[in-house]
Write an enzyme that holds these catalytic residues in place. Structure first.
Site, PDB file in Angstrom:
ATOM      1  N   ALA A  12      24.697  24.000 -45.808  1.00  9.19           N
ATOM      2  CA  ALA A  12      23.219  24.006 -46.319  1.00  9.19           C
ATOM      3  C   ALA A  12      23.029  23.544 -47.805  1.00  9.19           C
ATOM      4  CB  ALA A  12      22.707  25.439 -46.322  1.00  9.19           C
ATOM      5  N   ASN A 107      37.785  17.333 -39.916  1.00  2.81           N
ATOM      6  CA  ASN A 107      36.636  18.301 -39.633  1.00  2.81           C
ATOM      7  C   ASN A 107      36.629  19.016 -38.445  1.00  2.81           C
ATOM      8  OD1 ASN A 107      35.009  17.589 -41.875  1.00  2.81           O
ATOM      9  ND2 ASN A 107      34.237  15.761 -40.988  1.00  2.81           N
ATOM     10  N   ASP A 161      20.508   6.678 -34.911  1.00  2.00           N
ATOM     11  CA  ASP A 161      20.729   5.119 -34.520  1.00  2.00           C
ATOM     12  C   ASP A 161      19.668   4.819 -33.721  1.00  2.00           C
ATOM     13  OD1 ASP A 161      23.709   5.705 -35.334  1.00  2.00           O
ATOM     14  OD2 ASP A 161      23.809   7.133 -33.600  1.00  2.00           O
ATOM     15  N   HIS A 189      28.215   7.889 -31.531  1.00  2.00           N
ATOM     16  CA  HIS A 189      27.785   7.477 -32.988  1.00  2.00           C
ATOM     17  C   HIS A 189      28.888   7.021 -33.865  1.00  2.00           C
ATOM     18  CE1 HIS A 189      25.470   8.147 -36.511  1.00  2.00           C
ATOM     19  NE2 HIS A 189      26.382   8.645 -37.300  1.00  2.00           N
TER      20      HIS A 189
HETATM   21  N1  LIG Z   1      25.373  12.012 -36.908  1.00  2.03           N
HETATM   22  C1  LIG Z   1      24.820  11.514 -37.763  1.00  2.03           C
HETATM   23  O1  LIG Z   1      23.682  10.690 -37.389  1.00  2.03           O
HETATM   24  C2  LIG Z   1      25.286  11.702 -39.249  1.00  2.03           C
HETATM   25  C3  LIG Z   1      25.952  12.459 -39.483  1.00  2.03           C
HETATM   26  N2  LIG Z   1      26.425  12.676 -40.992  1.00  2.03           N
HETATM   27  C4  LIG Z   1      27.436  13.527 -41.310  1.00  2.03           C
HETATM   28  O2  LIG Z   1      27.059  14.859 -41.570  1.00  2.03           O
HETATM   29  C5  LIG Z   1      27.898  15.836 -42.375  1.00  2.03           C
HETATM   30  C6  LIG Z   1      27.250  16.101 -43.695  1.00  2.03           C
HETATM   31  O3  LIG Z   1      26.915  15.042 -44.486  1.00  2.03           O
HETATM   32  P1  LIG Z   1      26.527  15.281 -46.141  1.00  2.03           P
HETATM   33  O4  LIG Z   1      25.351  16.441 -46.111  1.00  2.03           O
HETATM   34  O5  LIG Z   1      26.091  14.260 -46.466  1.00  2.03           O
HETATM   35  O6  LIG Z   1      27.697  16.082 -46.635  1.00  2.03           O
HETATM   36  P2  LIG Z   1      27.711  16.723 -48.145  1.00  2.03           P
HETATM   37  O7  LIG Z   1      29.209  16.704 -48.472  1.00  2.03           O
HETATM   38  O8  LIG Z   1      26.761  16.288 -49.129  1.00  2.03           O
HETATM   39  O9  LIG Z   1      27.548  17.954 -47.501  1.00  2.03           O
HETATM   40  C7  LIG Z   1      28.140  18.990 -46.681  1.00  2.03           C
HETATM   41  C8  LIG Z   1      28.154  20.378 -46.777  1.00  2.03           C
HETATM   42  O10 LIG Z   1      28.998  20.877 -46.210  1.00  2.03           O
HETATM   43  C9  LIG Z   1      29.650  21.999 -46.564  1.00  2.03           C
HETATM   44  N3  LIG Z   1      30.930  22.325 -45.693  1.00  2.03           N
HETATM   45  C10 LIG Z   1      31.779  21.857 -45.481  1.00  2.03           C
HETATM   46  N4  LIG Z   1      32.720  22.500 -44.432  1.00  2.03           N
HETATM   47  C11 LIG Z   1      31.888  23.480 -44.239  1.00  2.03           C
HETATM   48  C12 LIG Z   1      32.141  24.614 -43.218  1.00  2.03           C
HETATM   49  N5  LIG Z   1      33.191  24.557 -42.741  1.00  2.03           N
HETATM   50  N6  LIG Z   1      31.160  25.388 -43.194  1.00  2.03           N
HETATM   51  C13 LIG Z   1      29.948  25.416 -43.762  1.00  2.03           C
HETATM   52  N7  LIG Z   1      29.671  24.349 -44.740  1.00  2.03           N
HETATM   53  C14 LIG Z   1      30.736  23.378 -44.714  1.00  2.03           C
HETATM   54  C15 LIG Z   1      30.071  21.375 -47.920  1.00  2.03           C
HETATM   55  O11 LIG Z   1      30.539  22.528 -48.966  1.00  2.03           O
HETATM   56  C16 LIG Z   1      29.002  20.569 -48.339  1.00  2.03           C
HETATM   57  O12 LIG Z   1      28.129  21.425 -49.066  1.00  2.03           O
HETATM   58  C17 LIG Z   1      29.281  14.428 -42.844  1.00  2.03           C
HETATM   59  O13 LIG Z   1      30.010  14.769 -41.877  1.00  2.03           O
HETATM   60  C18 LIG Z   1      28.492  13.131 -42.393  1.00  2.03           C
HETATM   61  O14 LIG Z   1      29.231  12.251 -42.129  1.00  2.03           O
HETATM   62  C19 LIG Z   1      25.736  11.852 -41.898  1.00  2.03           C
HETATM   63  C20 LIG Z   1      24.732  11.138 -41.552  1.00  2.03           C
HETATM   64  C21 LIG Z   1      24.331  10.799 -40.320  1.00  2.03           C
HETATM   65  O1  LIG Z   2      27.891   6.268 -41.846  1.00  2.00           O
HETATM   66  C1  LIG Z   2      28.124   7.443 -42.050  1.00  2.00           C
HETATM   67  O2  LIG Z   2      29.131   7.989 -42.360  1.00  2.00           O
HETATM   68  C2  LIG Z   2      27.264   8.791 -41.826  1.00  2.00           C
HETATM   69  C3  LIG Z   2      26.515   8.529 -40.766  1.00  2.00           C
HETATM   70  O3  LIG Z   2      26.991   8.893 -39.695  1.00  2.00           O
HETATM   71  C4  LIG Z   2      25.333   7.413 -40.636  1.00  2.00           C
HETATM   72  O4  LIG Z   2      24.845   7.185 -41.623  1.00  2.00           O
HETATM   73  O5  LIG Z   2      24.897   7.087 -39.463  1.00  2.00           O
END
Ligand SMILES: NC(=O)C1=CN([C@@H]2O[C@H](COP(=O)(O)OP(=O)(O)OC[C@H]3O[C@@H](n4cnc5c(N)ncnc54)[C@H](O)[C@@H]3O)[C@@H](O)[C@H]2O)C=CC1
Ligand SMILES: O=C([O-])CC(=O)C(=O)O
Length: 327
Positions: A12, A107, A161, A189
């Protein structure tokens, strides 16, 4: 006044969390008449917990009329208690030069733990959206770790996407993005995903015929959508956040409130259709209504599409094999 809906958001205090929570609390996800209770999870480390406190203070300072309560915690059993919707965002993001599957083992542990916690304490019909990468396989891990919950309620985010593909098509064809119907993004993805505009229409007219450029489809459109995440990382220095939060809102909003007949892409556990083995979490076209999704069935799969769909499937099967020892 309706009963509040409990929404868990993990990670969060991260980038996506910061772009997501305020929109949920303002009613953009579940409707302007639907109160919500936000149950926010962050890592049990001081810096993350302090940042979460800061986010909660800001939520308070917005005085959102629909925000009926907040919980901030480092314990999944508290965060997921009785939740109706769980948005699993918290995970490590990739940096430049990495693929999303490079995050797999790091992860994966998160999603076994969180699947187990959901299994114990969430509402029995919780709707789960996994955003954290690699999203499809993490959703698979959470689903397998929660045997008492309906497997079909574990979904992965392909909506970013889908939205990226819509915008590329709209600009190529010179049509309003909101008027494009019947787009599909098949599979994982990851760069192997297959954005498929063969069925897409605008005002009832075939978009493929309107564009009439198969080279563009193969050499520009498909790779561009597949690599858009990396393109953003390259430009911004960190991964997509506001567009990812927006897609998460679209995904859950449509699932809960209905897509109004529009096709949308969701990563859902396969029922065996389209030659995708049962249980694999694979992007498919669905429509949603009354809180449920329904697959679009019997689309024709030509040889080019079959090859693409099998390639992205092979990657998902490889990822699944890579985490089998954890399940
Ligand atoms: N499916 C999709 O289309 C997309 C997926 N993502 C993914 O979303 C995820 C989050 O991205 P961001 O918010 O940019 O990263 P970020 O690093 O800014 O935030 C992630 C947060 O999750 C927290 N966290 C880590 N492990 C945790 C756990 N076990 N329990 C609770 N909190 C935890 C961290 O402390 C951090 O505050 C990444 O894995 C990223 O690759 C990002 C963009 C698109
Ligand atoms: O590309 C990344 O790592 C984050 C993500 O999943 C996206 O932007 O689609």
């Amino acid at each position: 006044m309706k009963q509040p809906v409990r929404v868990a958001v993990t990670g969060a205090a991260g980038q996506i969390g910061y772009a997501l929570l305020f929109r949920i609390a303002s009613g953009e996800m579940l409707g302007k008449d639907q109160p919500v209770i936000l149950q926010m999870l962050e890592l049990p480390i001081d810096k993350a917990q302090a940042a979460l406190q800061g986010v909660m203070m800001e939520l308070e300072d917005c005085a959102f009329p629909l925000l009926a309560g907040m919980v901030g915690t480092d314990d999944p059993l508290v965060a997921f208690k009785d939740v109706d919707i769980a948005m699993l965002v918290g995970a490590k993001p990739r940096g430049p030069g990495m693929e999303r599957k490079d995050l797999l083992l790091e992860n994966a542990k998160i999603f076994t733990e969180q699947g187990k916690a959901l299994n114990k304490v969430a509402s029995r019909d919780v709707k789960v959206l996994v955003v954290g990468n690699p999203a499809n396989t993490n959703a698979y891990i959470a689903m397998k770790s929660a045997p008492d919950l309906p497997a079909g309620n574990f979904t992965a985010m392909l909506r970013l996407d889908h939205n990226r593909a819509l915008s590329q098509l709209a600009s190529k064809a010179g049509v309003p993005v909101g008027e494009i119907e019947k787009l599909v993004v098949w599979g994982n993805h990851s760069p192997t995903m297959y954005p498929d505009y063969r069925f897409a229409t605008v005002g009832g007219e075939s978009l493929r015929h309107k564009i009439g450029d198969e080279d563009w489809n193969r050499d520009a459109f498909i790779p561009r959508v597949g690599k858009r995440g990396a393109e953003i990382i390259e430009a911004r220095g960190s991964s997509s956040a506001a567009s990812a939060a927006n897609a998460a809102i679209d995904h859950v909003r449509d699932w809960v409130l209905g897509s109004g007949g529009k096709w949308v892409t969701m990563g859902v556990p396969s029922d065996g259709s389209y030659g995708i083995p049962e249980g694999i979490i694979y992007g498919v076209p669905v429509t949603t209504s009354d809180g449920a999704y329904e697959r679009i069935r019997d689309l024709e799969i030509d040889a080019f599409s079959r090859e693409r769909m099998d390639k992205t499937l092979a990657e998902l099967e490889e990822e699944r094999a890579g985490v089998a020892h954890l399940l």
